[in-house]
Design a protein around this motif. Sequence first.
Motif, short mmCIF file in Angstrom:
data_model
loop_
_atom_site.label_atom_id
_atom_site.label_comp_id
_atom_site.label_asym_id
_atom_site.label_seq_id
_atom_site.Cartn_x
_atom_site.Cartn_y
_atom_site.Cartn_z
N ASN A 203 0.80 -1.22 0.00
CA ASN A 203 0.00 0.00 0.00
C ASN A 203 0.84 1.27 0.00
O ASN A 203 0.51 2.27 0.64
CB ASN A 203 -0.97 0.00 1.20
CG ASN A 203 -2.14 0.95 0.96
OD1 ASN A 203 -2.50 1.24 -0.18
ND2 ASN A 203 -2.70 1.47 2.04
N ARG A 204 1.95 1.20 -0.72
CA ARG A 204 2.79 2.38 -0.94
C ARG A 204 3.68 2.09 -2.15
O ARG A 204 3.80 0.94 -2.57
CB ARG A 204 3.65 2.70 0.28
CG ARG A 204 4.66 1.61 0.64
CD ARG A 204 5.52 2.05 1.84
NE ARG A 204 6.44 1.01 2.24
CZ ARG A 204 7.63 0.77 1.67
NH1 ARG A 204 8.04 1.51 0.63
NH2 ARG A 204 8.41 -0.19 2.09
N GLU A 205 4.29 3.12 -2.68
CA GLU A 205 5.13 2.96 -3.86
C GLU A 205 6.37 2.13 -3.50
O GLU A 205 7.17 2.54 -2.65
CB GLU A 205 5.54 4.35 -4.35
CG GLU A 205 5.93 4.42 -5.80
CD GLU A 205 4.76 4.11 -6.74
OE1 GLU A 205 3.59 4.30 -6.33
OE2 GLU A 205 5.01 3.64 -7.87
N VAL A 206 6.52 1.00 -4.13
CA VAL A 206 7.68 0.14 -3.88
C VAL A 206 8.36 -0.14 -5.21
O VAL A 206 7.69 -0.56 -6.16
CB VAL A 206 7.26 -1.19 -3.21
CG1 VAL A 206 8.46 -2.11 -3.01
CG2 VAL A 206 6.55 -0.93 -1.89
N SER A 207 9.65 0.10 -5.30
CA SER A 207 10.37 -0.20 -6.54
C SER A 207 10.68 -1.69 -6.61
O SER A 207 10.61 -2.41 -5.61
CB SER A 207 11.67 0.59 -6.59
OG SER A 207 12.55 0.08 -5.61
N THR A 208 11.06 -2.14 -7.79
CA THR A 208 11.45 -3.54 -7.95
C THR A 208 12.61 -3.87 -7.02
O THR A 208 12.61 -4.90 -6.34
CB THR A 208 11.87 -3.80 -9.41
OG1 THR A 208 10.86 -3.29 -10.28
CG2 THR A 208 12.05 -5.28 -9.67
N ALA A 209 13.59 -2.97 -6.98
CA ALA A 209 14.77 -3.21 -6.14
C ALA A 209 14.37 -3.32 -4.67
O ALA A 209 14.85 -4.20 -3.94
CB ALA A 209 15.78 -2.09 -6.33
N GLU A 210 13.48 -2.42 -4.24
CA GLU A 210 13.06 -2.49 -2.84
C GLU A 210 12.26 -3.74 -2.57
O GLU A 210 12.38 -4.35 -1.49
CB GLU A 210 12.24 -1.24 -2.47
CG GLU A 210 12.03 -1.16 -0.96
CD GLU A 210 11.00 -0.11 -0.54
OE1 GLU A 210 10.68 -0.07 0.66
OE2 GLU A 210 10.53 0.67 -1.39
N ALA A 211 11.46 -4.14 -3.52
CA ALA A 211 10.69 -5.38 -3.32
C ALA A 211 11.63 -6.55 -3.07
O ALA A 211 11.41 -7.37 -2.16
CB ALA A 211 9.81 -5.66 -4.54
#
Lengths: 305, 305, 305, 305
Positions: A203-211
Motif C-alpha cells: 500500500n505504498r510505492e515500492v520499486s522492484t529493487a526495494e521489493a
Amino acid sequence: MTTPDSPLSPPSIGVDVGGTKIATGVLIGDELHARHVQPTPETGWEAVLDAVAAQVQALRAQHPQVTRVGVGVPGPLAEGRTRVKFAPNIYGFTDVPLVQGLEDRLGLRVVLENDAKAAALAEAHLGAARGTASSVYVTVSTGIGSGIVLGGRVWRGHHGIAGELGHVTVMPGGPVSGAGLDGALEAVASGTAIARDASYALNREVSTAEAFALAQSGHPAAGRVVSQALRHIGVALADLQKFLDPEVFVIGGGVAKVGDFFFAGIQAAADEYAGPFAPVTLRRAQLGTDAGVIGAALAARLEGL
Amino acid sequence: MTTPDSPLSPPSIGVDVGGTKIATGVLIGDELHARHVQPTPETGWEAVLDAVAAQVQALRAQHPQVTRVGVGVPGPLAEGRTRVKFAPNIYGFTDVPLVQGLEDRLGLRVVLENDAKAAALAEAHLGAARGTASSVYVTVSTGIGSGIVLGGRVWRGHHGIAGELGHVTVMPGGPVSGAGLDGALEAVASGTAIARDASYALNREVSTAEAFALAQSGHPAAGRVVSQALRHIGVALADLQKFLDPEVFVIGGGVAKVGDFFFAGIQAAADEYAGPFAPVTLRRAQLGTDAGVIGAALAARLEGL
Amino acid sequence: MTTPDSPLSPPSIGVDVGGTKIATGVLIGDELHARHVQPTPETGWEAVLDAVAAQVQALRAQHPQVTRVGVGVPGPLAEGRTRVKFAPNIYGFTDVPLVQGLEDRLGLRVVLENDAKAAALAEAHLGAARGTASSVYVTVSTGIGSGIVLGGRVWRGHHGIAGELGHVTVMPGGPVSGAGLDGALEAVASGTAIARDASYALNREVSTAEAFALAQSGHPAAGRVVSQALRHIGVALADLQKFLDPEVFVIGGGVAKVGDFFFAGIQAAADEYAGPFAPVTLRRAQLGTDAGVIGAALAARLEGL
Amino acid sequence: MTTPDSPLSPPSIGVDVGGTKIATGVLIGDELHARHVQPTPETGWEAVLDAVAAQVQALRAQHPQVTRVGVGVPGPLAEGRTRVKFAPNIYGFTDVPLVQGLEDRLGLRVVLENDAKAAALAEAHLGAARGTASSVYVTVSTGIGSGIVLGGRVWRGHHGIAGELGHVTVMPGGPVSGAGLDGALEAVASGTAIARDASYALNREVSTAEAFALAQSGHPAAGRVVSQALRHIGVALADLQKFLDPEVFVIGGGVAKVGDFFFAGIQAAADEYAGPFAPVTLRRAQLGTDAGVIGAALAARLEGL
C-alpha cells in the motif's frame, strides 16, 4: 556454429542505439575495440542516423578494412529487417527506414537487428552461452523478452516474432498485459509487475529493487510477491526446456542483477517442473552493457555467411 | 426477523464516523430523521469523540426520548466491540476506547459497530434485503468487504472476522493482498486492483472509473481487465451461494455505481458457476450514504433485544 | 445452544437409513441406547419404510415415553423436508414421501434430515464440536459435503442447499464435477478424485487408500496427487474461516480415517491461507458411524423447540 | 529444406514398428511404394528385429538400389539414437540395441527415429506442412506429443527431449502426469484425460469418443470437459507460436479424428491467446497411418545429407 575467430569471422562495427545513449565499437575476432558512447539526439530519427553515421565514419578512419556495420535497436523490425516499426524509448523513432538511411549516409551494407536478439547472439558467441549449440537469452527488466539462438544464428520464426517469451500464458485469469492477454509471463513476473504487486501489497510505492530487498530481509508480503514471480519464470523456463530443450538459458536484464536470490528462486521452480526430463541450466549474462554492441557487430559479421 | 416497525423497534441515534465527515441521524421506525453531516476533526481521536458527543447531545435536545446510540467506524473492533483497533482513514484513530469514551461523555449506553456490518444491517432491515431471512452485503470499492446478516442480526463468527470476503482465495499464485495472501479476491477484483491492472495494461495511470468506461466502449485490454475482475467476483458469490445459501446478495460500494455493466458481468459468472444448485440473486444497495448512519442506529436498536 | 441434558432435551428415536443398513437407537440425554442395525431392504422404498416403522415400534415397546422420531437419509430433501428427492445409494429411493409414509405407519410425528446435516448436528451437540457456538462438519469420502451448525441448529440457507462445500470452485479450468462445474472442490480433492488422479499418474488402478499409503511412503507422483488434494481442501477451509468464521471444523468421512498425515496436510495449507485473520481449528469427528443415528435423533429432539 | 524430389533425395526403406504391427515401404521421390504390413512378433525384441530384417530384405530384392533403411519406434532413444530405451507398447522392447542388431542382420546402414518425430518429418516434407520452413507436429491421442521440424530437419534439443509438449505446465495444481508433474498438458487434455474426466463427471465409464459425441450433442458436463481440454491445447499452441513462431502446427493422433469440432475448439482458444502477435495456423495431418513409414524413410534419406 560459426566461431568468432575462424576465417569466417570478418571484423565488423557494432552500434547499439538506446533511448539515452548510442554505443559503438569494432569487433575483431573475440574482442571489442574502440568502445565509444555518446548521447542519443532527441530531435528525431534523422538526427540519430546522422550521429550514428558520423561515429561509424570515425571508426572506419581508424579501421578502414571494416566494411560491415550492424545496428541494434530496442523495438520491432519490419520489411525484411530494414525498417524499425517503433522504438518506444527513443524520441521520434517510429517507422524509421534505418537500413536505407544509413546505407545512403555510409555507402556500406548495414544490418539491422532487434536489441534483445543482438544480446542473445552476443552471449551465444562470446558470452555465457559460448560454445553451446543452442541457447535462449532471457532478459528480465521492465518487461520480459528473449532471443533464441540455434546453431549460432538467431531463430526468428515464420512471422519474425519468435522469442516473445513475455507473452506466454502462465496464469489464465491473471493480470492483463499491454498486448491484452491475461496471465502473460511479463504481466506477472517482470520488474514492472513485481513493483506493481509489491506496491499494492504494501500500500505504498515500492520499486522492484526495494521489493527484492524486502523479500530478502524476510518481509512476508514482499517475499510472497517476489517468490510467486520467480516461480512463474522458473515454470516457464522448465516448459521451454521440455519443448525446445536448449543447452542453456542465459539470464540478463536489470532485475537479474539482484543476483543469487533471484537465480535461486527461478532455479528451484525450474527444477521442480523440469521433472525427470532434463535439467534446466541457467547462466548469468556475462557481457553486460557491451552485449548490444557486440551482438550488433555479430549480426553484421554473420550476414551472408 | 425483528421488523423495524414492531414494538421492538425503539428509536435510536446513529453515527457514521468516516475519514472526512461524521454523519448522524435519528432512526424512528423505518425513517431516518435529522440527518446531519460535519467534518471529521483531524486533531486526534479525542477531538472526534468530542464532536460526536456534541452532535448526539444536539440530537437528544430535539429527541429526548432517544437513549440508544450506535456508532459505526471503518476499521476492526476489539474487546467485545468496545474499542477500535485502528481506522486507517481517520487521523489518529488507533486503539481508541470508543465506547468508554462516548459513554463517559454522554451518560448513555453506546453500541459500536464496524461500518460494513452496519451497512449490511441497514440494507437487511430497511434496504435492498428488506424482508429476507438472510443476506450478504458486499461492498466493492478500494477493497472488497462484506457483512453477513442472518435472522436480522449480524453474523460475526467465532473470532469476529466473519465477512472477510475480500480475503478469500480466488486465484492461487495471483497478486498478493495487503494481508500477504496470494490471489485474494480484493487483490484481483477490487477497484484498486482494477485500476492497478488497467494502468499496467495500458501503460499509463488509469482510474477505476476510466477502466470501466474504456471497457464499456470496447477497449480490448481494459475490457479484459474488467471482465476478469467481475468474473472473479461472480465465481466467489456463486461459491457463497452453494456454501451459505443466503437469500440475496446486496452489492454496494463505489465500484457498484458503474451500474448495469458491473452487475451483468458479475451475474453472468455467478450464473455459470451456480450450476444446478440455486440461483444467485444480486440486488443493488438502496440506502447509499445513509446506510452507515441507519445501520449504526439499528445496531443500537437491536442491542439487548 | 440447546444443551442435550437440559429440560429441553426430550428423548428421541434416531434412524439412519443407508444404502446397505438401517441403524436405529434411542437418544436419552447424551447417551445413545438400544443401538440396532439391520439390512436395508432392496425391494423398494415402501419396504424400507415398513422396516423402519417396525424397528421404531420395537424401540417404543421398550421406551414408550419416546414420541419423537428423526430419520436421516443420504440424499437431498424437498417440500419442507417431508420428501426425499432421491438417495442414489438406496434401491428405489426416488421421490419418497418419507414423512407422510412413516407418520401413517407410526401415528407419530417424524422429522426428516439429510444424513450429512444429521452428522453435523451430532458432532456439534455431542461430538467433536460439543460446546461450540458454530461449527462446520466436513465429510471427505467419495464426495465432499458439509453441514453448518450455528447456535446449535443446522443452517440450511434460503434454498436449502447450504453446505454444498464440495461444489465450491477451487481451480477454474480443472476437472468437471457431476454437477457440470469445472474445478469444484470434490472434483479435485474427494476420495474419488484422489483415486482417479493417482490411477492416471501411475497408469494403473489405484484406490484412495493406496494413494495415501504410497504418498506416505514417499512415492513422488502419488505424493503430489495427495498433497495437491489436501492443499485444495485446506485453502477452501481457510476461505470459510475468513468468510463464516466458525469456531471449529470437524472433519469426518472415510478419507479422514487416514489420520495424522491427512490432517497435517490440510492444516498446513489452511494455516498458510488463513493469513493474519484467525486460525483454522480442525477436529476429527468423534462419533463415527453413530453420528447418523444420533444426529437424526437430535433433529427430532430440536424440532419445535 | 531438402525437397524430396531433388537429386539429394535418394530412395530409402522405411519401417514403422508398432505394438501390434510392423509397416514397411520404399520411399522413392515423393511416393511410398510396396507398402506392407505384418503382425509384430510377441516373443521378444530379437524376433521383432528378425521380422524387420526379413521384410527389408524382401523389399531390397525388388529394389536392390535402395541402401538406406530408417526405423521408427514408439519410445525414447539413447546413445546417439542407436538404442531404444523402452517402447511400452511392444512386448519385450526394453533397452534394445536396434541399430547394431539390424545392421548386423542386414549389412546396411540403419537410422533410428522416434515415431512421433518420424511423423513430424513426414508431414513436414510430404504432408500437411509440405513447403514450410518450420512446423510442429502435435499428436493428441492417449498422450500428447510433438515433433519439431526446422529447415526440414527434426529439432532434437540438447538432451534429445525437444518436443515434450505433453509435459508443459498449463494448470499448476492440476492433475499429475505420469512424470509426476501437476497440471501438465497431457494430464489435462489428452484423450486419456478427457475420458478420465468425462467418466468422473458422468459417474460412469465414458470413452474419449463418447465424451466428444456427448459434447457435440450438447451434454453440458461432457461439453465442459471437452471444451476445457481443447482450450488448454489452444492456449499451449498460442504460447508456442509466440515463443518459437512455427509456420504451421500439424495436428494428428486419434483424438484429432473427431474433426471440425476438435479443431474449432483449439483454434478458438489459440486465436484468443495469440493476441496481436501472429496467427496460429492449424492443419490436419494428411498422411494418416503412412506417416510413420514415410517419416522413417525420410530419416534415413536425410542422414548424412
